[in-house]
Scaffold this motif. Sequence first.
Motif, short mmCIF file in Angstrom:
data_model
loop_
_atom_site.label_atom_id
_atom_site.label_comp_id
_atom_site.label_asym_id
_atom_site.label_seq_id
_atom_site.Cartn_x
_atom_site.Cartn_y
_atom_site.Cartn_z
N SER A 196 7.31 9.45 -6.05
CA SER A 196 8.66 9.47 -6.61
C SER A 196 8.62 9.76 -8.10
CB SER A 196 9.32 8.11 -6.33
OG SER A 196 10.52 8.00 -7.00
N LEU A 197 7.68 9.13 -8.79
CA LEU A 197 7.55 9.33 -10.24
C LEU A 197 7.20 10.78 -10.56
CD1 LEU A 197 7.75 7.22 -12.57
CD2 LEU A 197 5.26 7.29 -12.67
N ALA A 256 4.00 1.38 -0.61
CA ALA A 256 4.98 1.29 -1.71
C ALA A 256 4.42 1.89 -2.99
CB ALA A 256 5.37 -0.17 -1.94
N ALA A 257 3.16 1.59 -3.28
CA ALA A 257 2.54 2.13 -4.50
C ALA A 257 2.44 3.65 -4.41
CB ALA A 257 1.17 1.51 -4.71
N PHE A 290 7.27 5.63 3.40
CA PHE A 290 7.55 4.19 3.46
C PHE A 290 8.00 3.70 4.83
CE2 PHE A 290 10.13 0.39 2.30
CZ PHE A 290 9.12 -0.34 1.71
N ILE A 332 10.10 10.24 0.43
CA ILE A 332 9.90 8.79 0.22
C ILE A 332 9.97 8.05 1.57
CG2 ILE A 332 10.85 6.72 -0.93
CD1 ILE A 332 9.48 8.78 -2.78
N SER A 333 10.95 8.43 2.39
CA SER A 333 11.08 7.77 3.69
C SER A 333 9.90 8.09 4.59
CB SER A 333 12.36 8.23 4.39
OG SER A 333 13.44 8.03 3.57
N ASP A 374 0.83 -1.22 0.00
CA ASP A 374 0.00 0.00 0.00
C ASP A 374 0.86 1.27 0.00
OD1 ASP A 374 -2.25 -1.64 0.13
OD2 ASP A 374 -2.16 -1.75 2.30
N ALA A 434 4.24 5.71 -2.51
CA ALA A 434 5.59 6.30 -2.56
C ALA A 434 6.14 6.26 -3.97
CB ALA A 434 6.52 5.56 -1.60
N ALA A 435 5.83 5.19 -4.71
CA ALA A 435 6.31 5.08 -6.09
C ALA A 435 5.71 6.18 -6.96
CB ALA A 435 5.95 3.71 -6.66
N TRP A 436 4.44 6.46 -6.78
CA TRP A 436 3.80 7.52 -7.57
C TRP A 436 4.35 8.90 -7.19
CZ3 TRP A 436 1.80 6.75 -12.01
CH2 TRP A 436 1.16 5.57 -12.31
#
Lengths: 163, 154
Positions: free
Chosen positions: A31-32, A24-25, A144, A140-141, A22, A27-29
């Motif tokens: 980050s993107l 991770a997705a 996450f 990000i941290s 949850d 944070a990935a967005w």
Amino acid sequence: MSAPAPALFPAQYHPVKIRLSDPAAAAAWVSLVFGMVLVFLPVSFPHMIVENWQNGRLIPAMIFLTALLNGVIYLRAAHLRSAKPGLLTSAWLGALTVGTVVGFSVLLDAAILHEQSKLIPNSQALVNEEILAHTYWGLISGIFLPYLVIRFTQTLNFQTKVD
Amino acid sequence: MEAALDNPLLTADWASAKWLWWIGLYLILGMFVPWTMTRTWAHQHRSKVRPTLGQLFQRGELGLAGLVLAISAMWDLQNSQYAPQTLAVGSVILALSGIMAGAVWIEGYCRHSTGAEIHPKRVWRDSRNLAFLILSIAGVAEILLDRFTKVMRL
């Protein structure tokens, strides 16, 4: 023997089981989006971050953003798993989020001192890049790491109950 | 401080897009090629097997690929001139994400080996999301490294 009346057995409390996918997705967005903005606005975006850091608004803004995102992730996870959000977990999540971002600001200060001690002509440009990098890693941290800690806490709690 | 950012070297150019090629290699060689190979195998053996990406990586293999990508990005980060604090922070985050991605594959393998209950859809979703996170972090880390290298050359 007849089945027990439902009223005598109130609905059992189900805590929200956190899965790392949850945050991770999310944070990935984040980050993107950060990466895309950095590519398409290579001067004005870092400029905005550095300016906010100078004004002392960067860290409160990061705390607000990460806390808001973590709250949304937590409530979404609770909704998807039909679980009730716990007050203790929410408070723990909030504290971890704030702690992570503030911890990163302390590390940023140390990194800036390190770059300034190099005594080279473009040390100011290096400081700006450090601020940019720490803003990214902090965001990000902040999303996450609190969930990672909560996930481990939940796993340990579950194992203690099983033992 | 503001003048330091107004440098034409920092503006986007095609050379800066090399990180995109680097990420693309992982996607092509790590996901697309294995998927194409299953199609080739099915064609050669006249089999009707047509697995989707989710079915092909249903045991969390993407988590393992994510761990490999995290190691690669960490290596690049360690070779940069960033302050030790920044290197430590970036490396720890990449390592934690990589370990958690690898753990999805390990858990899937252990559950499969012991006959414990396994949810392939959940394993696929977890490994996909964590691999996506690592891919995204690695991409931004490469962009930041590219910027920092340019600033060092000023």
